[in-house]
Design a protein around this motif. Structure first.
Motif, PDB file in Angstrom:
ATOM      1  N   SER A 158     107.461 -80.456  36.385  1.00 13.88           N
ATOM      2  CA  SER A 158     107.528 -79.689  35.138  1.00 13.88           C
ATOM      3  C   SER A 158     106.402 -78.667  35.070  1.00 13.88           C
ATOM      4  O   SER A 158     106.630 -77.517  34.665  1.00 13.88           O
TER       5      SER A 158
ATOM      6  N   LEU B  46     107.150 -75.815  37.561  1.00 13.90           N
ATOM      7  CA  LEU B  46     108.199 -74.947  37.025  1.00 13.90           C
ATOM      8  C   LEU B  46     107.670 -74.107  35.867  1.00 13.90           C
ATOM      9  O   LEU B  46     107.959 -72.915  35.777  1.00 13.90           O
ATOM     10  N   ALA B  47     106.903 -74.719  34.982  1.00 11.56           N
ATOM     11  CA  ALA B  47     106.343 -73.992  33.842  1.00 11.56           C
ATOM     12  C   ALA B  47     105.451 -72.844  34.318  1.00 11.56           C
ATOM     13  O   ALA B  47     105.491 -71.743  33.759  1.00 11.56           O
TER      14      ALA B  47
ATOM     15  N   TYR C  46     107.696 -70.098  35.596  1.00 12.29           N
ATOM     16  CA  TYR C  46     108.278 -69.382  34.462  1.00 12.29           C
ATOM     17  C   TYR C  46     107.245 -68.458  33.813  1.00 12.29           C
ATOM     18  O   TYR C  46     107.537 -67.299  33.508  1.00 12.29           O
TER      19      TYR C  46
ATOM     20  N   CYS D  31     106.816 -72.699  28.082  1.00 15.41           N
ATOM     21  CA  CYS D  31     107.296 -72.833  29.470  1.00 15.41           C
ATOM     22  C   CYS D  31     107.412 -74.304  29.870  1.00 15.41           C
ATOM     23  O   CYS D  31     108.341 -74.682  30.593  1.00 15.41           O
TER      24      CYS D  31
ATOM     25  N   SER E 140     110.806 -76.062  31.090  1.00 12.90           N
ATOM     26  CA  SER E 140     110.877 -76.755  32.380  1.00 12.90           C
ATOM     27  C   SER E 140     111.282 -78.215  32.209  1.00 12.90           C
ATOM     28  O   SER E 140     112.057 -78.745  33.009  1.00 12.90           O
ATOM     29  N   SER E 141     110.799 -78.856  31.161  1.00  8.42           N
ATOM     30  CA  SER E 141     111.176 -80.256  30.955  1.00  8.42           C
ATOM     31  C   SER E 141     112.656 -80.374  30.599  1.00  8.42           C
ATOM     32  O   SER E 141     113.335 -81.302  31.035  1.00  8.42           O
TER      33      SER E 141
ATOM     34  N   TYR F 209     114.946 -78.272  31.616  1.00  7.75           N
ATOM     35  CA  TYR F 209     115.673 -77.951  32.843  1.00  7.75           C
ATOM     36  C   TYR F 209     115.742 -79.162  33.779  1.00  7.75           C
ATOM     37  O   TYR F 209     116.765 -79.413  34.400  1.00  7.75           O
ATOM     38  N   LEU F 210     114.664 -79.903  33.852  1.00  7.25           N
ATOM     39  CA  LEU F 210     114.582 -81.022  34.791  1.00  7.25           C
ATOM     40  C   LEU F 210     115.169 -82.332  34.270  1.00  7.25           C
ATOM     41  O   LEU F 210     115.550 -83.185  35.062  1.00  7.25           O
TER      42      LEU F 210
ATOM     43  N   LEU G  10     116.740 -70.062  34.693  1.00  7.53           N
ATOM     44  CA  LEU G  10     115.665 -71.032  34.902  1.00  7.53           C
ATOM     45  C   LEU G  10     115.644 -71.572  36.329  1.00  7.53           C
ATOM     46  O   LEU G  10     114.753 -72.345  36.686  1.00  7.53           O
TER      47      LEU G  10
ATOM     48  N   PHE H 168     109.346 -72.892  44.751  1.00  5.99           N
ATOM     49  CA  PHE H 168     108.754 -74.108  44.206  1.00  5.99           C
ATOM     50  C   PHE H 168     107.663 -74.645  45.134  1.00  5.99           C
ATOM     51  O   PHE H 168     106.575 -75.012  44.688  1.00  5.99           O
TER      52      PHE H 168
END
Length: 120
Positions: free
Chosen positions: A6, A9-10, A13, A41, A45-46, A48-49, A85, A92
């Protein structure tokens, strides 16, 4: 580890948003609070995951921001990122190796005057 994913990803973003705003709206980027940007962000991300992500009321409690503000930030950031996203696995992996320190430095440098209101 989901928390590390997370965060990574944040940061990706946040980097995308910063890059897009630097290219399109230099003035707006000067008014963005890094805390607000990173919080929003992390929220994205949370979501999205994890299909069973933390409820917005908990995010509001954790970030000390009203739910309505979080919802608005979420909409704005999604629009800035063209509602995309997705993160390629190479991007990554690069984040995990390189971005952490660089992106934190960018966020710190963005910090507006602490006496001014936070905008997004």
């Amino acid at each position: 580890d989901t928390t590390n994913f997370s965060l990574c990803l944040a940061l990706i973003y946040a980097n995308r948003i910063i890059a897009k705003l630097q290219a399109e709206d230099e003035e707006m980027i000067k008014t963005i609070c890094p805390h607000c940007l990173l919080s929003a962000c992390m929220l994205l991300s949370s979501k999205y995951l994890d299909d069973n992500c933390v409820h917005l009321s908990k995010w509001a409690e954790l970030t000390t921001m009203p739910v309505s503000y979080l919802v608005e930030m979420e909409k704005i950031l999604m629009k800035i990122m063209d509602y995309n996203l997705y993160v390629d696995h190479r991007e990554f992996q690069r984040c995990q190796k390189e971005y952490y320190s660089d992106l934190f430095v960018k966020l710190v440098r963005m910090a507006p005057d602490p006496d001014e209101d936070c905008n997004l």
